[in-house]
Design a protein around this motif. Sequence first.
Motif, PDB file in Angstrom:
ATOM      1  N   TRP A   1       3.050   9.289 -13.837  1.00 49.50           N
ATOM      2  CA  TRP A   1       4.448   8.935 -14.020  1.00 49.50           C
ATOM      3  C   TRP A   1       4.847   7.974 -12.913  1.00 49.50           C
ATOM      4  N   LEU A   2       5.565   6.919 -13.272  1.00 53.93           N
ATOM      5  CA  LEU A   2       6.000   5.910 -12.316  1.00 53.93           C
ATOM      6  C   LEU A   2       7.518   5.916 -12.210  1.00 53.93           C
ATOM      7  N   ALA A   3       8.028   5.742 -11.001  1.00 53.95           N
ATOM      8  CA  ALA A   3       9.473   5.612 -10.804  1.00 53.95           C
ATOM      9  C   ALA A   3       9.696   4.485  -9.795  1.00 53.95           C
ATOM     10  N   PRO A   4      10.478   3.480 -10.148  1.00 49.52           N
ATOM     11  CA  PRO A   4      11.266   3.395 -11.371  1.00 49.52           C
ATOM     12  C   PRO A   4      10.364   3.204 -12.591  1.00 49.52           C
TER      13      PRO A   4
ATOM     14  N   VAL B   1       1.227  -2.710  -6.294  1.00 50.11           N
ATOM     15  CA  VAL B   1       1.146  -1.526  -5.441  1.00 50.11           C
ATOM     16  C   VAL B   1      -0.269  -0.979  -5.533  1.00 50.11           C
ATOM     17  N   VAL B   2      -0.839  -0.636  -4.404  1.00 46.85           N
ATOM     18  CA  VAL B   2      -2.191  -0.101  -4.336  1.00 46.85           C
ATOM     19  C   VAL B   2      -2.129   1.266  -3.663  1.00 46.85           C
ATOM     20  N   THR B   3      -2.814   2.254  -4.270  1.00 51.22           N
ATOM     21  CA  THR B   3      -2.890   3.567  -3.643  1.00 51.22           C
ATOM     22  C   THR B   3      -4.102   3.633  -2.728  1.00 51.22           C
TER      23      THR B   3
ATOM     24  N   PHE C   1       2.222   9.484  -4.590  1.00 49.56           N
ATOM     25  CA  PHE C   1       2.121   8.337  -3.691  1.00 49.56           C
ATOM     26  C   PHE C   1       3.502   7.692  -3.628  1.00 49.56           C
ATOM     27  N   ASP C   2       3.813   7.072  -2.501  1.00 47.28           N
ATOM     28  CA  ASP C   2       5.131   6.486  -2.347  1.00 47.28           C
ATOM     29  C   ASP C   2       5.051   5.217  -1.510  1.00 47.28           C
ATOM     30  N   CYS C   3       5.881   4.239  -1.860  1.00 50.42           N
ATOM     31  CA  CYS C   3       6.069   3.039  -1.050  1.00 50.42           C
ATOM     32  C   CYS C   3       7.494   2.549  -1.303  1.00 50.42           C
ATOM     33  N   SER C   4       7.860   1.426  -0.741  1.00 52.74           N
ATOM     34  CA  SER C   4       9.253   0.990  -0.827  1.00 52.74           C
ATOM     35  C   SER C   4       9.691   0.601  -2.229  1.00 52.74           C
ATOM     36  N   VAL C   5       8.762   0.235  -3.104  1.00 56.98           N
ATOM     37  CA  VAL C   5       9.158  -0.222  -4.441  1.00 56.98           C
ATOM     38  C   VAL C   5       8.773   0.724  -5.569  1.00 56.98           C
TER      39      VAL C   5
ATOM     40  N   VAL D   1       0.845  -1.186   0.000  1.00 53.19           N
ATOM     41  CA  VAL D   1       0.000   0.000   0.000  1.00 53.19           C
ATOM     42  C   VAL D   1       0.886   1.243   0.000  1.00 53.19           C
ATOM     43  N   ALA D   2       0.690   2.076  -1.011  1.00 55.13           N
ATOM     44  CA  ALA D   2       1.418   3.340  -1.090  1.00 55.13           C
ATOM     45  C   ALA D   2       0.710   4.364  -0.210  1.00 55.13           C
ATOM     46  N   ARG D   3       1.438   5.363   0.190  1.00 54.13           N
ATOM     47  CA  ARG D   3       0.833   6.425   0.998  1.00 54.13           C
ATOM     48  C   ARG D   3       0.926   7.733   0.232  1.00 54.13           C
TER      49      ARG D   3
END
Length: 170
Positions: A106-109, A163-165, A82-86, A57-59
């Motif tokens: 936009w996604l990173a990576p 990954v889920v927002t 949104f951000d998470c470890s991956v 879960v991204a925050r």
Amino acid sequence: MSELGGPDISAEGRIDEADLAALRAVRELYEMTDPVPAGLIERIKFAVDLEDLDAEVARVCEEHRLVGVRSTEATETRTITFDCSVLTVMISIRPITDETVRIDGWLAPAGEHRVECRSPDAKRETMADPQGRFVVEDVPHGLLQMVIRLSWQEVHGGTPPVVVTPSIMV
């Protein structure tokens, strides 16, 4: 069991009519003064109804609003990160009509990851390009949750993460 679904309780071991009337009055008071918000149950079910329970879960780590003017119309664009470890996901939400918005993301990576925009009534899917950019058009106003299925299995091996927002209103 009582009429209210609970156990029979009182000094004599039973709930009488006076108790039931008092409980009904309390329930009616709460229904009038602090009702359950419309759609709350549906929003809760939507938020927890995921096929992939093993998702990260991204925050929300940033949100900005920008009001621009084109000719005589003012439009508001929201940018949310949104951000998470991956993964880091940045989206820009721009109204298109009174009923729909466009989401640029936009996604990173970066990578060709599958992006799914879920609402209680619909699901729209697209693929990010190799630079991690994606666009989802005609997204209805309302509750939205994004599911990103990372496609790095061939590089990292194993099952690619999902990954889920959090759910947001668009």
